[in-house]
Design a protein around this motif. Sequence first.
Motif, PDB file in Angstrom:
ATOM      1  N   PRO A 121       0.466  -1.371  -0.044  1.00  0.00           N
ATOM      2  CA  PRO A 121       0.177  -0.088  -0.187  1.00  0.00           C
ATOM      3  C   PRO A 121       1.162   1.238   0.062  1.00  0.00           C
ATOM      4  CG  PRO A 121      -0.321  -0.648   2.154  1.00  0.00           C
ATOM      5  CD  PRO A 121       0.460  -2.039   1.131  1.00  0.00           C
ATOM      6  N   TYR A 122       2.436   1.192   0.096  1.00  0.00           N
ATOM      7  CA  TYR A 122       2.927   1.951   0.446  1.00  0.00           C
ATOM      8  C   TYR A 122       4.212   2.398  -0.613  1.00  0.00           C
ATOM      9  CZ  TYR A 122      -0.100   2.085   4.887  1.00  0.00           C
ATOM     10  OH  TYR A 122      -0.898   2.462   5.745  1.00  0.00           O
ATOM     11  N   ILE A 123       3.802   2.678  -1.764  1.00  0.00           N
ATOM     12  CA  ILE A 123       4.774   3.140  -3.041  1.00  0.00           C
ATOM     13  C   ILE A 123       4.330   4.234  -3.669  1.00  0.00           C
ATOM     14  CG2 ILE A 123       5.613   2.210  -4.908  1.00  0.00           C
ATOM     15  CD1 ILE A 123       6.336   0.048  -2.499  1.00  0.00           C
ATOM     16  N   ARG A 124       3.947   5.058  -2.335  1.00  0.00           N
ATOM     17  CA  ARG A 124       3.585   6.479  -2.659  1.00  0.00           C
ATOM     18  C   ARG A 124       4.200   8.036  -2.712  1.00  0.00           C
ATOM     19  NH1 ARG A 124      -1.624   6.169   1.189  1.00  0.00           N
ATOM     20  NH2 ARG A 124       0.117   6.428   2.772  1.00  0.00           N
ATOM     21  N   GLN A 155      -3.651   5.087  -4.001  1.00  0.00           N
ATOM     22  CA  GLN A 155      -3.265   6.030  -4.616  1.00  0.00           C
ATOM     23  C   GLN A 155      -2.786   7.072  -3.358  1.00  0.00           C
ATOM     24  OE1 GLN A 155      -5.736   6.998  -7.881  1.00  0.00           O
ATOM     25  NE2 GLN A 155      -4.362   7.343  -8.993  1.00  0.00           N
ATOM     26  N   ASP A 156      -1.764   8.065  -3.852  1.00  0.00           N
ATOM     27  CA  ASP A 156      -1.352   9.395  -2.814  1.00  0.00           C
ATOM     28  C   ASP A 156      -2.818  10.257  -3.132  1.00  0.00           C
ATOM     29  OD1 ASP A 156       0.066  11.183  -1.327  1.00  0.00           O
ATOM     30  OD2 ASP A 156       1.659  10.822  -1.877  1.00  0.00           O
ATOM     31  N   GLU A 157      -3.042  10.620  -1.619  1.00  0.00           N
ATOM     32  CA  GLU A 157      -4.297  11.682  -2.797  1.00  0.00           C
ATOM     33  C   GLU A 157      -3.330  13.154  -1.923  1.00  0.00           C
ATOM     34  OE1 GLU A 157      -7.243  10.239   0.679  1.00  0.00           O
ATOM     35  OE2 GLU A 157      -7.874   8.443  -0.747  1.00  0.00           O
ATOM     36  N   THR A 158      -2.505  13.212  -1.619  1.00  0.00           N
ATOM     37  CA  THR A 158      -1.827  14.647  -1.130  1.00  0.00           C
ATOM     38  C   THR A 158      -0.892  14.956  -2.408  1.00  0.00           C
ATOM     39  OG1 THR A 158       0.207  13.416   0.052  1.00  0.00           O
ATOM     40  CG2 THR A 158      -2.011  14.073   1.071  1.00  0.00           C
ATOM     41  N   ASP A 159      -0.492  13.995  -2.930  1.00  0.00           N
ATOM     42  CA  ASP A 159       0.533  14.157  -4.028  1.00  0.00           C
ATOM     43  C   ASP A 159       0.156  13.290  -5.127  1.00  0.00           C
ATOM     44  OD1 ASP A 159       1.980  15.280  -5.951  1.00  0.00           O
ATOM     45  OD2 ASP A 159       3.513  15.719  -4.298  1.00  0.00           O
ATOM     46  N   THR A 160      -1.058  13.471  -6.177  1.00  0.00           N
ATOM     47  CA  THR A 160      -1.173  12.302  -6.582  1.00  0.00           C
ATOM     48  C   THR A 160      -0.441  12.486  -8.104  1.00  0.00           C
ATOM     49  OG1 THR A 160      -3.915  12.433  -6.116  1.00  0.00           O
ATOM     50  CG2 THR A 160      -3.131  11.192  -8.583  1.00  0.00           C
ATOM     51  N   SER A 161      -0.289  13.952  -8.377  1.00  0.00           N
ATOM     52  CA  SER A 161       0.623  13.667  -9.664  1.00  0.00           C
ATOM     53  C   SER A 161       1.842  12.629  -9.752  1.00  0.00           C
ATOM     54  CB  SER A 161       0.568  15.372 -10.858  1.00  0.00           C
ATOM     55  OG  SER A 161       1.252  16.249  -9.320  1.00  0.00           O
ATOM     56  N   TYR A 185      -4.362   0.305  -9.029  1.00  0.00           N
ATOM     57  CA  TYR A 185      -5.049   0.771  -7.433  1.00  0.00           C
ATOM     58  C   TYR A 185      -5.640   0.005  -6.461  1.00  0.00           C
ATOM     59  CZ  TYR A 185      -1.890   4.394  -9.230  1.00  0.00           C
ATOM     60  OH  TYR A 185      -0.555   5.478  -9.859  1.00  0.00           O
ATOM     61  N   SER A 186      -6.325  -0.054  -5.066  1.00  0.00           N
ATOM     62  CA  SER A 186      -6.717  -0.344  -4.603  1.00  0.00           C
ATOM     63  C   SER A 186      -6.819   0.928  -3.074  1.00  0.00           C
ATOM     64  CB  SER A 186      -6.186  -1.844  -3.827  1.00  0.00           C
ATOM     65  OG  SER A 186      -7.572  -2.390  -2.957  1.00  0.00           O
ATOM     66  N   SER A 187      -8.281   1.179  -3.285  1.00  0.00           N
ATOM     67  CA  SER A 187      -7.987   1.918  -1.708  1.00  0.00           C
ATOM     68  C   SER A 187      -8.228   0.621  -0.127  1.00  0.00           C
ATOM     69  CB  SER A 187      -9.233   2.629  -1.613  1.00  0.00           C
ATOM     70  OG  SER A 187     -10.510   2.116  -1.761  1.00  0.00           O
ATOM     71  N   THR A 188      -8.528   0.012  -0.366  1.00  0.00           N
ATOM     72  CA  THR A 188      -8.494  -1.337   0.964  1.00  0.00           C
ATOM     73  C   THR A 188      -7.806  -1.965   1.065  1.00  0.00           C
ATOM     74  OG1 THR A 188      -9.696  -3.240  -0.705  1.00  0.00           O
ATOM     75  CG2 THR A 188     -11.706  -1.327   0.422  1.00  0.00           C
ATOM     76  N   ILE A 189      -6.432  -1.912   0.077  1.00  0.00           N
ATOM     77  CA  ILE A 189      -5.441  -2.884   0.158  1.00  0.00           C
ATOM     78  C   ILE A 189      -4.720  -2.462   1.878  1.00  0.00           C
ATOM     79  CG2 ILE A 189      -4.570  -1.327  -1.155  1.00  0.00           C
ATOM     80  CD1 ILE A 189      -1.745  -3.593  -1.745  1.00  0.00           C
TER      81      ILE A 189
END
Length: 246
Positions: A121-124, A155-161, A185-189
């Motif tokens: 989950p943390y490749i952000r 998905q990184d919601e603070t710096d998506t780009s 991407y998954s929001s529940t992983i």
Amino acid sequence: MSENHVSGMETSAVSVLKRAVELDNGGRFQESLVCYQEGIQLLMDVLKAVKDDTKRGHYRDKIKGYMDRAEQIKARVNQMKEDGKYHEQVKIAEDAAGYSYEVLFKPYISSLLTEVWVEDPYIRQIYQLYNFLRFCEMLLKAPCKVKKIHLLTTQDETDTSQQINALAEIRDSLGAHGVTLDLQYSSTIHDREIRFNNGWIIKIGRGLDYFKRPKGRFSIGYCDYDLRQCHETTVDIFHTKHTKTL
């Protein structure tokens, strides 16, 4: 070949075989098998260079003993794989070093490996993206022919780009090396798991992000992950004949 060179090879062989025995005694059989094989090859190189018959007999006996043990381990590992009961555990201590991706994953990479699944989950953040890049580089350099890497992350919601652009660059770069990156991407992983299609499953408590940040960009360990200190984490290794896909 000079005596010093032969002595150096013997010292290297002793060091590798000592590590093999330590891993063997600790129940880390797949890792010990790799060390036994490397140590045996080094001893065989020493044997080729030695002329004294007494010493040659000594080395032949040593090689036979280690080869017999390696065969026993190989048979045991294969039986555990067959029974679906293979499990070993590596505990990485706080501030430990020497656990680069090359070192950690080497025992489980073989010529049969062609496809890899990464659930993390943390490749952000930037350093996590670099970790994933380093993992991909390790696979490209390894003695295997990886053709496809699957990544499931959040998905990184603070710096998506930043995340999207970095992963797109990694995907294009891998493509230039003949490797496809399948990104989802998954929001529940929440699980962290790496699966190889040669049957190995590696679960790291902290995922790929088990390295501490170096003190600075010019600190030892910034470039070489073998010299970088780690956070405390546990690595569980399993083997299955049927690796599920994402």
